[in-house]
Design a protein around this motif. Sequence first.
Motif, PDB file in Angstrom:
ATOM      1  N   TYR A 249       0.839  -1.205   0.000  1.00 24.50           N
ATOM      2  CA  TYR A 249       0.000   0.000   0.000  1.00 24.50           C
ATOM      3  C   TYR A 249       0.874   1.254   0.000  1.00 24.50           C
ATOM      4  CZ  TYR A 249      -3.297   3.514   1.752  1.00 24.50           C
ATOM      5  OH  TYR A 249      -4.048   4.655   1.912  1.00 24.50           O
ATOM      6  N   TYR A 250       1.891   1.286   0.875  1.00 21.85           N
ATOM      7  CA  TYR A 250       2.720   2.489   0.969  1.00 21.85           C
ATOM      8  C   TYR A 250       3.698   2.626  -0.188  1.00 21.85           C
ATOM      9  CZ  TYR A 250       0.730   3.477   5.510  1.00 21.85           C
ATOM     10  OH  TYR A 250      -0.155   3.786   6.517  1.00 21.85           O
ATOM     11  N   TYR A 251       3.936   1.522  -0.908  1.00 21.24           N
ATOM     12  CA  TYR A 251       4.725   1.614  -2.138  1.00 21.24           C
ATOM     13  C   TYR A 251       3.853   2.041  -3.323  1.00 21.24           C
ATOM     14  CZ  TYR A 251       9.233  -0.400  -0.689  1.00 21.24           C
ATOM     15  OH  TYR A 251      10.479  -0.609  -0.134  1.00 21.24           O
ATOM     16  N   GLY A 252       2.524   2.116  -3.112  1.00 26.29           N
ATOM     17  CA  GLY A 252       1.617   2.487  -4.192  1.00 26.29           C
ATOM     18  C   GLY A 252       1.176   1.321  -5.047  1.00 26.29           C
ATOM     19  N   GLN A 253       1.480   0.103  -4.618  1.00 29.73           N
ATOM     20  CA  GLN A 253       1.088  -1.102  -5.360  1.00 29.73           C
ATOM     21  C   GLN A 253      -0.299  -1.541  -4.876  1.00 29.73           C
ATOM     22  OE1 GLN A 253       4.337  -3.647  -4.270  1.00 29.73           O
ATOM     23  NE2 GLN A 253       5.845  -2.515  -5.486  1.00 29.73           N
ATOM     24  N   LEU A 254      -1.318  -0.784  -5.265  1.00 27.90           N
ATOM     25  CA  LEU A 254      -2.642  -0.944  -4.667  1.00 27.90           C
ATOM     26  C   LEU A 254      -3.326  -2.254  -5.060  1.00 27.90           C
ATOM     27  CD1 LEU A 254      -4.024   2.712  -4.885  1.00 27.90           C
ATOM     28  CD2 LEU A 254      -2.648   1.622  -3.105  1.00 27.90           C
ATOM     29  N   GLY A 255      -3.103  -2.725  -6.274  1.00 25.61           N
ATOM     30  CA  GLY A 255      -3.699  -3.996  -6.683  1.00 25.61           C
ATOM     31  C   GLY A 255      -3.171  -5.154  -5.856  1.00 25.61           C
ATOM     32  N   SER A 256      -1.851  -5.196  -5.683  1.00 25.81           N
ATOM     33  CA  SER A 256      -1.233  -6.247  -4.867  1.00 25.81           C
ATOM     34  C   SER A 256      -1.669  -6.130  -3.412  1.00 25.81           C
ATOM     35  CB  SER A 256       0.297  -6.152  -4.953  1.00 25.81           C
ATOM     36  OG  SER A 256       0.729  -6.355  -6.277  1.00 25.81           O
ATOM     37  N   ALA A 257      -1.783  -4.884  -2.925  1.00 21.10           N
ATOM     38  CA  ALA A 257      -2.204  -4.663  -1.537  1.00 21.10           C
ATOM     39  C   ALA A 257      -3.621  -5.181  -1.329  1.00 21.10           C
ATOM     40  CB  ALA A 257      -2.125  -3.179  -1.190  1.00 21.10           C
ATOM     41  N   ARG A 258      -4.516  -4.920  -2.309  1.00 18.80           N
ATOM     42  CA  ARG A 258      -5.901  -5.390  -2.191  1.00 18.80           C
ATOM     43  C   ARG A 258      -5.945  -6.911  -2.059  1.00 18.80           C
ATOM     44  NH1 ARG A 258      -7.677  -3.389  -6.507  1.00 18.80           N
ATOM     45  NH2 ARG A 258      -8.711  -1.509  -5.688  1.00 18.80           N
ATOM     46  N   LEU A 259      -5.169  -7.609  -2.878  1.00 15.48           N
ATOM     47  CA  LEU A 259      -5.130  -9.079  -2.815  1.00 15.48           C
ATOM     48  C   LEU A 259      -4.628  -9.558  -1.453  1.00 15.48           C
ATOM     49  CD1 LEU A 259      -3.676  -9.909  -6.363  1.00 15.48           C
ATOM     50  CD2 LEU A 259      -6.012 -10.304  -5.560  1.00 15.48           C
ATOM     51  N   SER A 260      -3.598  -8.911  -0.940  1.00 20.53           N
ATOM     52  CA  SER A 260      -3.018  -9.317   0.354  1.00 20.53           C
ATOM     53  C   SER A 260      -4.006  -9.107   1.496  1.00 20.53           C
ATOM     54  CB  SER A 260      -1.731  -8.529   0.628  1.00 20.53           C
ATOM     55  OG  SER A 260      -0.722  -8.859  -0.297  1.00 20.53           O
ATOM     56  N   PHE A 261      -4.680  -7.963   1.501  1.00 16.16           N
ATOM     57  CA  PHE A 261      -5.637  -7.673   2.580  1.00 16.16           C
ATOM     58  C   PHE A 261      -6.831  -8.633   2.514  1.00 16.16           C
ATOM     59  CE2 PHE A 261      -3.871  -3.165   2.501  1.00 16.16           C
ATOM     60  CZ  PHE A 261      -3.147  -3.346   3.671  1.00 16.16           C
ATOM     61  N   ASN A 262      -7.307  -8.918   1.321  1.00 18.98           N
ATOM     62  CA  ASN A 262      -8.434  -9.851   1.199  1.00 18.98           C
ATOM     63  C   ASN A 262      -8.042 -11.252   1.650  1.00 18.98           C
ATOM     64  OD1 ASN A 262     -10.604  -8.234   0.306  1.00 18.98           O
ATOM     65  ND2 ASN A 262      -9.780  -8.191  -1.781  1.00 18.98           N
ATOM     66  N   GLU A 263      -6.821 -11.648   1.358  1.00 15.92           N
ATOM     67  CA  GLU A 263      -6.345 -12.962   1.801  1.00 15.92           C
ATOM     68  C   GLU A 263      -6.260 -13.012   3.323  1.00 15.92           C
ATOM     69  OE1 GLU A 263      -5.296 -16.853   0.859  1.00 15.92           O
ATOM     70  OE2 GLU A 263      -5.891 -15.244  -0.512  1.00 15.92           O
ATOM     71  N   ALA A 264      -5.756 -11.943   3.916  1.00 18.87           N
ATOM     72  CA  ALA A 264      -5.666 -11.876   5.384  1.00 18.87           C
ATOM     73  C   ALA A 264      -7.052 -11.971   6.010  1.00 18.87           C
ATOM     74  CB  ALA A 264      -4.982 -10.578   5.812  1.00 18.87           C
ATOM     75  N   LYS A 265      -8.027 -11.250   5.463  1.00 19.21           N
ATOM     76  CA  LYS A 265      -9.389 -11.263   6.004  1.00 19.21           C
ATOM     77  C   LYS A 265     -10.025 -12.648   5.892  1.00 19.21           C
ATOM     78  CE  LYS A 265     -12.159  -8.035   4.474  1.00 19.21           C
ATOM     79  NZ  LYS A 265     -12.977  -7.704   5.662  1.00 19.21           N
ATOM     80  N   ALA A 266      -9.829 -13.292   4.755  1.00 16.37           N
ATOM     81  CA  ALA A 266     -10.456 -14.596   4.529  1.00 16.37           C
ATOM     82  C   ALA A 266      -9.949 -15.639   5.525  1.00 16.37           C
ATOM     83  CB  ALA A 266     -10.184 -15.060   3.097  1.00 16.37           C
ATOM     84  N   ILE A 267      -8.643 -15.642   5.782  1.00 15.00           N
ATOM     85  CA  ILE A 267      -8.084 -16.634   6.712  1.00 15.00           C
ATOM     86  C   ILE A 267      -8.407 -16.259   8.152  1.00 15.00           C
ATOM     87  CG2 ILE A 267      -5.970 -17.802   7.473  1.00 15.00           C
ATOM     88  CD1 ILE A 267      -4.762 -17.120   4.727  1.00 15.00           C
ATOM     89  N   TYR A 268      -8.402 -14.958   8.445  1.00 21.46           N
ATOM     90  CA  TYR A 268      -8.666 -14.499   9.818  1.00 21.46           C
ATOM     91  C   TYR A 268     -10.031 -14.964  10.306  1.00 21.46           C
ATOM     92  CZ  TYR A 268      -9.249 -11.391  13.819  1.00 21.46           C
ATOM     93  OH  TYR A 268      -9.460 -10.900  15.086  1.00 21.46           O
ATOM     94  N   ARG A 269     -11.013 -14.971   9.421  1.00 21.10           N
ATOM     95  CA  ARG A 269     -12.373 -15.351   9.827  1.00 21.10           C
ATOM     96  C   ARG A 269     -12.456 -16.795  10.315  1.00 21.10           C
ATOM     97  NH1 ARG A 269     -13.923 -12.845   4.710  1.00 21.10           N
ATOM     98  NH2 ARG A 269     -14.446 -10.648   5.068  1.00 21.10           N
ATOM     99  N   THR A 270     -11.458 -17.596   9.989  1.00 19.15           N
ATOM    100  CA  THR A 270     -11.469 -19.007  10.419  1.00 19.15           C
ATOM    101  C   THR A 270     -10.716 -19.213  11.729  1.00 19.15           C
ATOM    102  OG1 THR A 270      -9.406 -19.634   9.279  1.00 19.15           O
ATOM    103  CG2 THR A 270     -11.446 -19.655   7.981  1.00 19.15           C
ATOM    104  N   MET A 271     -10.117 -18.142  12.282  1.00 21.40           N
ATOM    105  CA  MET A 271      -9.236 -18.279  13.442  1.00 21.40           C
ATOM    106  C   MET A 271      -9.962 -17.977  14.749  1.00 21.40           C
ATOM    107  SD  MET A 271      -6.655 -19.147  11.795  1.00 21.40           S
ATOM    108  CE  MET A 271      -5.828 -19.436  13.346  1.00 21.40           C
ATOM    109  N   PRO A 272      -9.552 -18.645  15.864  1.00 24.10           N
ATOM    110  CA  PRO A 272     -10.071 -18.266  17.192  1.00 24.10           C
ATOM    111  C   PRO A 272      -9.601 -16.855  17.542  1.00 24.10           C
ATOM    112  CG  PRO A 272      -8.926 -20.390  17.252  1.00 24.10           C
ATOM    113  CD  PRO A 272      -8.617 -19.771  15.939  1.00 24.10           C
ATOM    114  N   PRO A 273     -10.513 -15.909  17.805  1.00 28.75           N
ATOM    115  CA  PRO A 273     -10.099 -14.511  18.031  1.00 28.75           C
ATOM    116  C   PRO A 273      -9.211 -14.328  19.256  1.00 28.75           C
ATOM    117  CG  PRO A 273     -12.446 -14.834  18.516  1.00 28.75           C
ATOM    118  CD  PRO A 273     -11.973 -16.079  17.836  1.00 28.75           C
TER     119      PRO A 273
END
Length: 296
Positions: A249-273
Amino acid sequence: EKEILYIAAVIGRSFTKNLLEQIVQRSSSELSSYLNALQDNGLVFRVGIEPFTSYEFKHALVQELTYNSILKEKRAEYHRAIATTVQSGYGHISSPEPEKVAWHLENCGEIEEAIGLLKLAGRRAVAISAHQEAAQHFRHALHMAHQHELPKEEIEQILLLLGPQLLAESGFASAEVKKVYGEAESISSNSDNKEQFSRVLWGLWSNYVVGADLDKASNIASEFLRNAIEFDSPQDIVAGHYMNGVSQYYYGQLGSARLSFNEAKAIYRTMPPDEMDIRYGFDFNIIASSYLLWIN
């Protein structure tokens, strides 16, 4: 009879008749008579009614002077008796205030057990997002571990419990965050424990990214994610994708950042908080979503 006053002072500024009775081994009527005399003399006052009566020293100075007048060896004996009594009163269930029992154990020389209870108190505070309180308990545990020269592995464990609470309490750029994770790195660099080392990388990455040292932050994020995938650690994989997303995100690579954040969210939802909160100190789903809002 003076011993009753001494034990009351060692318990603390306030004390219950029930606890005092178990330690001094006097009859209820005899103890009540003595406590009434203390009230008449203006040393303590009573709060509540039987059987829930508690007492409090009228002035903190009275309790402190009484406490300091006890011989050190005898004082340690009282601390040990109080800790044992409180712990036995809850059977296999830990005291609702483990930090208080830890204080008594510390003052009778049971350092490792005291540290264990401080870590428990810190974890309980984390569970209700009381990060400042958790940090206070972990700091105290760390101070004791250093003071009594406990093994490096124990010190590292406490550092990695303290670190996420400092991130939540003081922010990523905090000097204390840098110091804590720097010390943890010096221990982890001589260890084969990759899981521990990943947690150190997390703290260092946090400090670098907020300090705008993006090259170091990006390199650490990549190394972190590689380790997480290699050791199949779902919690660390979530963090690794988030870390890469922030760097991108801070390098301005917004497409790659979007993929990374979505991947983090998808896996996080399966984890014990609870496990994620203790390890990292905050909710990755929320902060990844925040970055995605900015991107979109």
